[in-house]
Scaffold this active site. Sequence first.
Site, short mmCIF file in Angstrom:
data_model
loop_
_atom_site.label_atom_id
_atom_site.label_comp_id
_atom_site.label_asym_id
_atom_site.label_seq_id
_atom_site.Cartn_x
_atom_site.Cartn_y
_atom_site.Cartn_z
N CYS A 183 0.88 -1.21 -0.08
CA CYS A 183 0.11 -0.09 0.04
C CYS A 183 0.85 1.33 0.05
O CYS A 183 1.48 1.50 -1.14
CB CYS A 183 -1.06 -0.05 1.32
SG CYS A 183 -2.40 1.07 0.85
N HIS A 207 -3.62 -5.58 0.12
CA HIS A 207 -3.12 -6.03 1.36
C HIS A 207 -2.98 -7.34 1.52
O HIS A 207 -3.97 -7.78 2.21
CB HIS A 207 -3.87 -5.30 2.50
CG HIS A 207 -3.64 -3.88 2.52
ND1 HIS A 207 -2.53 -3.30 3.54
CD2 HIS A 207 -4.25 -2.65 2.02
CE1 HIS A 207 -2.65 -1.96 3.61
NE2 HIS A 207 -3.56 -1.72 2.54
N GLU A 265 -1.46 -9.05 3.75
CA GLU A 265 -1.40 -9.35 5.09
C GLU A 265 -2.85 -9.49 5.92
O GLU A 265 -2.92 -10.15 6.95
CB GLU A 265 -0.28 -8.58 5.79
CG GLU A 265 -0.89 -6.98 6.13
CD GLU A 265 -0.99 -6.05 5.04
OE1 GLU A 265 -0.90 -6.56 3.89
OE2 GLU A 265 -1.33 -5.00 5.24
#
Length: 232
Positions: A113, A211, A213
């Site tokens: 990001c 994202h 994660e």
Amino acid sequence: MKTIGILGNLIEIEAKQLIGTDYCACFNDYVISLQKVNACPLVLPVVNDKKLIDQQLEKVDGLIIAGGSDIDPSLYNEEPKYGLGRVRNDVDEYYITVILKAIEKGVPIIGICKGLQAINVALGGSLIQDIKNDKYLQHDQIRQARFKSHYINIEKDNFLSYLGERVMVNSLHHQAIDKLADSLKIAASSDDGIIEAFYNEEKKIYGVQFHPEMMHDDEVFLKIFEHFLELC
Ligand code: MN
């Protein structure tokens, strides 16, 4: 076991007594994801002494350039435009210095990001300050971050090609890459032309605008970190 540094952020606290005091923080999903792929996460605080940054880099095998607030447009020679969010020059300066030093020392980096945007700016690229308008898809999704919201189209022969040609990802950004730095190649983009991932294989630089994660319950996306670890 490899140690992966996660760049920390400075969060401004709103409580009255603490205005002017920053919280040194990182989203815990980075920590969870690295544990899931058997790496040791190490959160690195924002420091302003370049010697300390050298010392931080000696402790890690690779780095996650993490997400955060907007990047100061003066770093890519633009004036602020309407739609620009909050910027923190101390954080940006730290991010850019770490990125350039890591590349110089050959420490692999993956930007997520804002991290992807910071790598692009550090290497001479620029950003669109705000893509929240009807020329673009909705990149600032309303649903929780673990849900996927728009498709990306993946180019051939890069670190994301194992996902196939077209896959859905989450999207939690309102800024995006405008001019891509010369040394980076596009790995994936969305249907509206927003660059969603880049890489420089030789210099071990990777970036994703989505994202992975925050989708750590989906093993498919954890493979991005597994692949990164192999290079560290
Ligand atoms: Mn997006």
